[in-house]
Structure formats: C-alpha cells, structure tokens
Scaffold this motif. Sequence first.
Motif, PDB file in Angstrom:
ATOM      1  N   VAL A 143      -9.686 -76.053  14.849  1.00 31.02           N
ATOM      2  CA  VAL A 143      -9.361 -75.016  15.377  1.00 31.02           C
ATOM      3  C   VAL A 143      -8.480 -75.274  16.281  1.00 31.02           C
ATOM      4  O   VAL A 143      -8.326 -75.653  17.085  1.00 31.02           O
ATOM      5  CB  VAL A 143     -11.210 -74.741  16.446  1.00 31.02           C
ATOM      6  N   ASP A 144      -8.445 -73.393  16.729  1.00 28.63           N
ATOM      7  CA  ASP A 144      -7.707 -72.686  17.048  1.00 28.63           C
ATOM      8  C   ASP A 144      -7.611 -72.852  18.217  1.00 28.63           C
ATOM      9  O   ASP A 144      -8.189 -71.389  18.326  1.00 28.63           O
ATOM     10  CB  ASP A 144      -5.985 -72.412  16.620  1.00 28.63           C
ATOM     11  N   ARG A 145      -7.422 -72.736  19.779  1.00 33.00           N
ATOM     12  CA  ARG A 145      -7.473 -72.432  21.092  1.00 33.00           C
ATOM     13  C   ARG A 145      -7.220 -70.692  20.864  1.00 33.00           C
ATOM     14  O   ARG A 145      -8.154 -70.063  21.697  1.00 33.00           O
ATOM     15  CB  ARG A 145      -6.688 -73.435  21.631  1.00 33.00           C
ATOM     16  N   ASP A 146      -6.397 -70.221  20.434  1.00 34.29           N
ATOM     17  CA  ASP A 146      -5.805 -68.870  21.095  1.00 34.29           C
ATOM     18  C   ASP A 146      -6.910 -67.972  19.878  1.00 34.29           C
ATOM     19  O   ASP A 146      -7.682 -67.417  20.569  1.00 34.29           O
ATOM     20  CB  ASP A 146      -4.560 -68.429  20.687  1.00 34.29           C
ATOM     21  N   THR A 147      -7.147 -68.578  18.840  1.00 37.48           N
ATOM     22  CA  THR A 147      -7.690 -68.149  17.795  1.00 37.48           C
ATOM     23  C   THR A 147      -9.289 -67.850  18.991  1.00 37.48           C
ATOM     24  O   THR A 147     -10.351 -67.128  18.763  1.00 37.48           O
ATOM     25  CB  THR A 147      -8.460 -68.207  16.818  1.00 37.48           C
ATOM     26  N   LEU A 148     -10.107 -68.992  19.215  1.00 35.71           N
ATOM     27  CA  LEU A 148     -11.097 -68.995  19.770  1.00 35.71           C
ATOM     28  C   LEU A 148     -10.999 -68.002  21.460  1.00 35.71           C
ATOM     29  O   LEU A 148     -12.260 -67.146  21.429  1.00 35.71           O
ATOM     30  CB  LEU A 148     -11.636 -70.280  20.530  1.00 35.71           C
ATOM     31  N   LEU A 149     -10.521 -67.977  21.640  1.00 36.89           N
ATOM     32  CA  LEU A 149     -10.700 -66.912  23.108  1.00 36.89           C
ATOM     33  C   LEU A 149      -9.868 -66.273  22.777  1.00 36.89           C
ATOM     34  O   LEU A 149     -10.600 -65.042  22.915  1.00 36.89           O
ATOM     35  CB  LEU A 149      -8.868 -67.688  24.433  1.00 36.89           C
ATOM     36  N   GLU A 150      -9.302 -65.103  21.808  1.00 38.36           N
ATOM     37  CA  GLU A 150      -9.262 -63.989  21.309  1.00 38.36           C
ATOM     38  C   GLU A 150     -10.541 -63.550  20.640  1.00 38.36           C
ATOM     39  O   GLU A 150     -11.327 -62.356  21.184  1.00 38.36           O
ATOM     40  CB  GLU A 150      -8.508 -64.157  20.097  1.00 38.36           C
ATOM     41  N   ARG A 151     -11.244 -64.505  20.033  1.00 36.07           N
ATOM     42  CA  ARG A 151     -12.711 -64.209  19.075  1.00 36.07           C
ATOM     43  C   ARG A 151     -14.017 -64.018  20.280  1.00 36.07           C
ATOM     44  O   ARG A 151     -15.101 -63.163  20.286  1.00 36.07           O
ATOM     45  CB  ARG A 151     -12.625 -65.192  17.858  1.00 36.07           C
ATOM     46  N   LEU A 152     -13.447 -64.705  21.382  1.00 34.92           N
ATOM     47  CA  LEU A 152     -14.770 -64.534  22.751  1.00 34.92           C
ATOM     48  C   LEU A 152     -14.465 -63.501  23.022  1.00 34.92           C
ATOM     49  O   LEU A 152     -15.414 -62.493  23.685  1.00 34.92           O
ATOM     50  CB  LEU A 152     -14.349 -66.364  23.667  1.00 34.92           C
ATOM     51  N   ASP A 153     -13.138 -62.952  23.115  1.00 39.18           N
ATOM     52  CA  ASP A 153     -13.153 -62.056  24.008  1.00 39.18           C
ATOM     53  C   ASP A 153     -13.533 -60.396  22.894  1.00 39.18           C
ATOM     54  O   ASP A 153     -14.088 -59.669  23.903  1.00 39.18           O
ATOM     55  CB  ASP A 153     -11.684 -61.906  24.215  1.00 39.18           C
ATOM     56  N   SER A 154     -13.474 -60.475  21.956  1.00 34.16           N
ATOM     57  CA  SER A 154     -14.450 -59.313  21.110  1.00 34.16           C
ATOM     58  C   SER A 154     -15.874 -59.796  20.928  1.00 34.16           C
ATOM     59  O   SER A 154     -16.675 -58.742  20.189  1.00 34.16           O
ATOM     60  CB  SER A 154     -14.005 -59.677  19.863  1.00 34.16           C
ATOM     61  N   MET A 155     -16.389 -60.382  21.321  1.00 39.62           N
ATOM     62  CA  MET A 155     -17.703 -60.502  21.793  1.00 39.62           C
ATOM     63  C   MET A 155     -18.369 -59.766  23.161  1.00 39.62           C
ATOM     64  O   MET A 155     -17.734 -59.709  24.532  1.00 39.62           O
ATOM     65  CB  MET A 155     -18.560 -62.549  21.827  1.00 39.62           C
ATOM     66  N   GLU A 156     -20.166 -59.158  23.172  1.00 36.15           N
ATOM     67  CA  GLU A 156     -20.594 -59.316  24.407  1.00 36.15           C
ATOM     68  C   GLU A 156     -21.307 -59.922  23.953  1.00 36.15           C
ATOM     69  O   GLU A 156     -22.463 -60.126  23.845  1.00 36.15           O
ATOM     70  CB  GLU A 156     -21.228 -58.045  23.050  1.00 36.15           C
ATOM     71  N   LEU A 157     -20.921 -60.464  25.297  1.00 42.98           N
ATOM     72  CA  LEU A 157     -21.586 -61.957  26.269  1.00 42.98           C
ATOM     73  C   LEU A 157     -21.470 -61.113  27.770  1.00 42.98           C
ATOM     74  O   LEU A 157     -20.555 -60.781  28.490  1.00 42.98           O
ATOM     75  CB  LEU A 157     -21.159 -62.683  26.081  1.00 42.98           C
ATOM     76  N   PRO A 158     -22.613 -61.823  28.053  1.00 37.58           N
ATOM     77  CA  PRO A 158     -22.861 -61.953  29.964  1.00 37.58           C
ATOM     78  C   PRO A 158     -21.219 -62.285  30.338  1.00 37.58           C
ATOM     79  O   PRO A 158     -21.061 -63.275  29.889  1.00 37.58           O
ATOM     80  CB  PRO A 158     -23.960 -62.516  30.403  1.00 37.58           C
TER      81      PRO A 158
END
Length: 178
Positions: A143-158
């Motif tokens: 897995v790629d760190r930047d991709t994980l963080l970018e996708r995490l940013d797109s999620m609606e989470l507390p």
Amino acid sequence: MKRSELEHVIRAAAAILDVEDIVVVGSQSVLGRYPDAPAELLESCEADIYPRGEPSRSAIIDAVIGEESRFHETFGYYVDGVDEKTSVLPPGWEQRLVRVVNENTRGAVGWCLDPEDLALAKHIAGRDKDNRFTQALVRHRMVDRDTLLERLDSMELPAEKRAVITGRIAAQFAAARE
C-alpha cells in the motif's frame, strides 16, 4: 486462504446464486491484486463476499458454503455472506475493484477491493487483527502512504477517528522504515 481457494469460492458462490459477479470485501480481497501475497496476510480461512448488485442474497451463500457447512468441512475454508455495508470504504471504491476471472472461476468474476481501500476498511474496523493486517500490508510495501491519506481525507468520519487512523498509518510507515 490461497488465491486458488478464493477462485474456488468465487466459482461456487456464482454457481449457487446463478450470477456472474461476486464482490470480495474482506482480508482475502488482497488476493485480487496480490495473488501470491505473503502468508501472514492469508491466515483467514473465510472469504467475505456478496453477489454484486444483489447483496441481500448473500445469506443463501452463507447457508450453503458458510462456516460449518459441508463445503467448509470438505475444503477447510468457507464463505461469510456479507453485504455492501459490511466495510466502510472511501468514495470511488467500486471503480477501483480488482477483477479476478480465469479458468478456475469458470467465467465468474470476483471483484476484490483495491489494497488501499481494504487497508482503510481495516483501519476503520480497528480490531487488533486488522491492525496486524494493515501493518503487514505496509511492511510488504503493498500500500502507498499518500494514497491512504488522500482516500482517508475523502471519507466522512468523526475527527477523532480520522486522527487515530492518521496516527496509526504514520506509525506503521515509520516502523516499516526502521
């Protein structure tokens, strides 16, 4: 579970339901992108799946080839029939599914989660086994760190959940560099 076993599950589930497309959302979806994934990622003997477009029918699969079924007794692995709400996934995950189809699936298509989408679903679940799984994905550079963080940013989470996951991702990548 090995890739050939996942293909068998895809074939069996598709035949039972008379469908062509099966979605694989659990840890074994890593076998879509990485057919020869490291053994530590393949410890589970179950595949979390549902029929694409008809997730409500997954209970049928569960009853026929699920845990403690004759299928499970015979082959040593089984299906956990789930639905599209089982995993919390980032927007666009469906467009990133990894296609698995070959002679062993007899034309049925298994749609496996992209590894980064799988990792985020595991981070959100946050169980010890999920954290070990995501750490192994990082350690094996799957897995790629930047991709994980970018996708995490797109999620609606507390905000707190996002902060915990961001911290865990940072810690896992730092540990992998050491």
